[in-house]
Design an enzyme around this catalytic site. Structure first.
Site, PDB file in Angstrom:
ATOM      1  N   SER A 150      52.312 -14.621  61.373  1.00  0.00           N
ATOM      2  CA  SER A 150      51.888 -16.010  61.134  1.00  0.00           C
ATOM      3  C   SER A 150      53.114 -16.773  60.662  1.00  0.00           C
ATOM      4  O   SER A 150      54.046 -16.162  60.095  1.00  0.00           O
ATOM      5  CB  SER A 150      50.821 -16.047  60.035  1.00  0.00           C
ATOM      6  OG  SER A 150      50.645 -17.370  59.552  1.00  0.00           O
ATOM      7  N   TYR A 165      47.736 -13.144  51.675  1.00  0.00           N
ATOM      8  CA  TYR A 165      47.928 -13.423  53.109  1.00  0.00           C
ATOM      9  C   TYR A 165      49.410 -13.649  53.414  1.00  0.00           C
ATOM     10  O   TYR A 165      49.974 -13.015  54.308  1.00  0.00           O
ATOM     11  CB  TYR A 165      47.104 -14.638  53.517  1.00  0.00           C
ATOM     12  CG  TYR A 165      47.118 -14.901  55.004  1.00  0.00           C
ATOM     13  CD1 TYR A 165      46.313 -14.157  55.867  1.00  0.00           C
ATOM     14  CD2 TYR A 165      47.933 -15.889  55.559  1.00  0.00           C
ATOM     15  CE1 TYR A 165      46.326 -14.401  57.243  1.00  0.00           C
ATOM     16  CE2 TYR A 165      47.952 -16.131  56.919  1.00  0.00           C
ATOM     17  CZ  TYR A 165      47.145 -15.387  57.754  1.00  0.00           C
ATOM     18  OH  TYR A 165      47.155 -15.629  59.119  1.00  0.00           O
TER      19      TYR A 165
HETATM   20  N1  LIG Z   1      43.951 -19.017  63.543  1.00  0.00           N
HETATM   21  C1  LIG Z   1      45.142 -19.278  63.089  1.00  0.00           C
HETATM   22  O1  LIG Z   1      45.516 -20.447  62.889  1.00  0.00           O
HETATM   23  C2  LIG Z   1      46.117 -18.173  62.803  1.00  0.00           C
HETATM   24  C3  LIG Z   1      47.433 -18.531  62.490  1.00  0.00           C
HETATM   25  C4  LIG Z   1      48.356 -17.542  62.246  1.00  0.00           C
HETATM   26  C5  LIG Z   1      47.988 -16.212  62.343  1.00  0.00           C
HETATM   27  N2  LIG Z   1      46.707 -15.896  62.643  1.00  0.00           N
HETATM   28  C6  LIG Z   1      46.373 -14.475  62.729  1.00  0.00           C
HETATM   29  O2  LIG Z   1      45.729 -14.211  63.942  1.00  0.00           O
HETATM   30  C7  LIG Z   1      44.878 -13.088  63.792  1.00  0.00           C
HETATM   31  C8  LIG Z   1      43.491 -13.440  64.305  1.00  0.00           C
HETATM   32  O3  LIG Z   1      42.999 -14.519  63.521  1.00  0.00           O
HETATM   33  P1  LIG Z   1      41.860 -15.516  64.028  1.00  0.00           P
HETATM   34  O4  LIG Z   1      42.258 -16.860  63.553  1.00  0.00           O
HETATM   35  O5  LIG Z   1      41.574 -15.286  65.458  1.00  0.00           O
HETATM   36  O6  LIG Z   1      40.667 -15.041  63.074  1.00  0.00           O
HETATM   37  P2  LIG Z   1      39.117 -14.747  63.344  1.00  0.00           P
HETATM   38  O7  LIG Z   1      38.547 -15.716  64.297  1.00  0.00           O
HETATM   39  O8  LIG Z   1      38.518 -14.613  61.990  1.00  0.00           O
HETATM   40  O9  LIG Z   1      39.121 -13.325  64.065  1.00  0.00           O
HETATM   41  C9  LIG Z   1      39.423 -12.152  63.360  1.00  0.00           C
HETATM   42  C10 LIG Z   1      39.132 -10.968  64.236  1.00  0.00           C
HETATM   43  O10 LIG Z   1      39.448  -9.778  63.499  1.00  0.00           O
HETATM   44  C11 LIG Z   1      38.264  -8.970  63.399  1.00  0.00           C
HETATM   45  N3  LIG Z   1      38.274  -8.285  62.116  1.00  0.00           N
HETATM   46  C12 LIG Z   1      38.167  -8.825  60.861  1.00  0.00           C
HETATM   47  N4  LIG Z   1      38.178  -7.859  59.941  1.00  0.00           N
HETATM   48  C13 LIG Z   1      38.283  -6.668  60.616  1.00  0.00           C
HETATM   49  C14 LIG Z   1      38.333  -5.312  60.223  1.00  0.00           C
HETATM   50  N5  LIG Z   1      38.286  -4.950  58.939  1.00  0.00           N
HETATM   51  N6  LIG Z   1      38.441  -4.370  61.190  1.00  0.00           N
HETATM   52  C15 LIG Z   1      38.486  -4.711  62.495  1.00  0.00           C
HETATM   53  N7  LIG Z   1      38.452  -5.973  62.925  1.00  0.00           N
HETATM   54  C16 LIG Z   1      38.350  -6.951  61.991  1.00  0.00           C
HETATM   55  C17 LIG Z   1      37.098  -9.953  63.552  1.00  0.00           C
HETATM   56  O11 LIG Z   1      35.897  -9.335  64.000  1.00  0.00           O
HETATM   57  P3  LIG Z   1      34.826  -8.695  62.937  1.00  0.00           P
HETATM   58  O12 LIG Z   1      34.660  -9.693  61.841  1.00  0.00           O
HETATM   59  O13 LIG Z   1      33.608  -8.442  63.743  1.00  0.00           O
HETATM   60  O14 LIG Z   1      35.461  -7.413  62.472  1.00  0.00           O
HETATM   61  C18 LIG Z   1      37.671 -10.855  64.642  1.00  0.00           C
HETATM   62  O15 LIG Z   1      37.596 -10.217  65.900  1.00  0.00           O
HETATM   63  C19 LIG Z   1      44.920 -12.705  62.315  1.00  0.00           C
HETATM   64  O16 LIG Z   1      45.841 -11.665  62.103  1.00  0.00           O
HETATM   65  C20 LIG Z   1      45.417 -13.986  61.670  1.00  0.00           C
HETATM   66  O17 LIG Z   1      46.042 -13.758  60.442  1.00  0.00           O
HETATM   67  C21 LIG Z   1      45.757 -16.836  62.872  1.00  0.00           C
END
Ligand SMILES: NC(=O)c1ccc[n+]([C@@H]2O[C@H](COP(=O)([O-])OP(=O)(O)OC[C@H]3O[C@@H](n4cnc5c(N)ncnc54)[C@H](OP(=O)(O)O)[C@@H]3O)[C@@H](O)[C@H]2O)c1
Length: 263
Positions: A150, A165
């Site tokens: 990130s 985080y």
């Molecule tokens: N969105 C942004 O702006 C952003 C920016 C920078 C980085 N990121 C990074 O991108 C990645 C995805 O984020 P996102 O924004 O797409 O978030 P999200 O919509 O909350 O998706 C998170 C995913 O991870 C799964 N997950 C959560 N806890 C888990 C666990 N203990 N074991 C296995 N799977 C798990 C969730 O499914 P379940 O809940 O069913 O397990 C879901 O598939 C993360 O690493 C986040 O830090 C996101």
């Protein structure tokens, strides 16, 4: 003799394990790799969401399977990798995307929240790399690992209080470089995407409290990410087009990190 560009980006015959692939950025990356021809195995905790995501990808012609597991549990990580080997035969591409956050001022930050975020965002990446490396990538001397960091791993943040985080994502950045150095001689590339703000379940609260307009205004491109913006970068790292790239962290953030550090 050079290789045609279509062939360099072609993932037919490859397999990809995508953690956190049921929604958000993981699903976007899975779609990208699947559209380029890879067979996909999605992993996250909730079976119903996985089933829906897999059906969406299947409807787009992508060969998709799923396995439900908690990526922060070492026994479940080993089970996922065993199943992936049985069902795919090999794991060419590992996308370590599952992640979570917790917002609180440092002085009140619960220890359980710290552990939960660190166990998922960095310890699980170590566990998946170790298990996939041993089972498939090291014996075959081939692998593409993509970690989702990130821009919060590149600097501190003004608007958001999320010490675990930011710490975990900083760790992902140097984990990526360290593993790239160790496994480069084994034919395995290790790179990280550093997304800026993208709408997802995780960022819903921040996007509401800080505001899309303010976040977009901090970016030279005056926008936040959308459903296409990670696809090209992920495919570059996953494919032969990226075979000379390892240990790199690529911000995909509309330019935020180029001018401000993290938003
Ligand atoms: N969105 C942004 O702006 C952003 C920016 C920078 C980085 N990121 C990074 O991108 C990645 C995805 O984020 P996102 O924004 O797409 O978030 P999200 O919509 O909350 O998706 C998170 C995913 O991870 C799964 N997950 C959560 N806890 C888990 C666990 N203990 N074991 C296995 N799977 C798990 C969730 O499914 P379940 O809940 O069913 O397990 C879901 O598939 C993360 O690493 C986040 O830090 C996101």
């Amino acid at each position: 003799m050079s290789t045609p560009i279509q062939q360099l980006f072609d993932l037919r015959g490859r397999t990809a394990l995508v953690t956190g692939g049921s929604r958000g950025l993981g699903l976007q990356i899975a779609e990208s790799l699947g559209e380029a021809g890879a067979r996909i195995l999605l992993c996250s905790r909730k079976a119903a969401d996985l089933e829906e995501a897999a059906a969406d990808l299947q409807a787009k012609g992508i060969d998709t399977r799923w396995v439900a597991a908690d990526a922060s549990d070492p026994a479940q990580v080993n089970r996922v990798v065993d199943e992936a080997m049985q069902r795919l035969g090999q794991i060419d591409i590992l996308v370590n995307n599952a992640g979570a956050t917790w917002g609180a001022p440092i002085e009140d930050y619960p220890l359980e929240a710290w552990d939960k975020v660190m166990n998922l965002n960095i310890r699980s990446i170590f566990l998946f790399c170790q298990a996939v490396g041993k089972a498939s990538m090291l014996p075959r001397r081939y692998g593409r690992i993509i970690n989702v960091a990130s821009i919060a791993g590149l600097s501190g943040s003004l608007d958001v209080k999320f010490i675990a985080y930011g710490t975990s994502k900083g760790a992902v950045v140097n984990f990526t470089r360290t593993l790239a150095a160790e496994w480069g001689p084994q034919g395995i590339t290790v790179n990280a995407l550093a997304p800026g703000f993208f709408p997802s379940k995780m960022t819903r609260g921040t996007l509401q409290s800080v505001g899309v307009d303010k976040l977009a205004a901090a970016a030279p491109l005056r926008r936040i990410g959308d459903d296409d913006d990670l696809k090209g970068a992920a495919l570059l790292f996953a494919s032969a087009a990226g075979k000379h790239i390892t240990g790199q962290i690529l911000p995909v953030d509309g330019g935020v990190s180029a001018v401000h550090g993290a938003a």
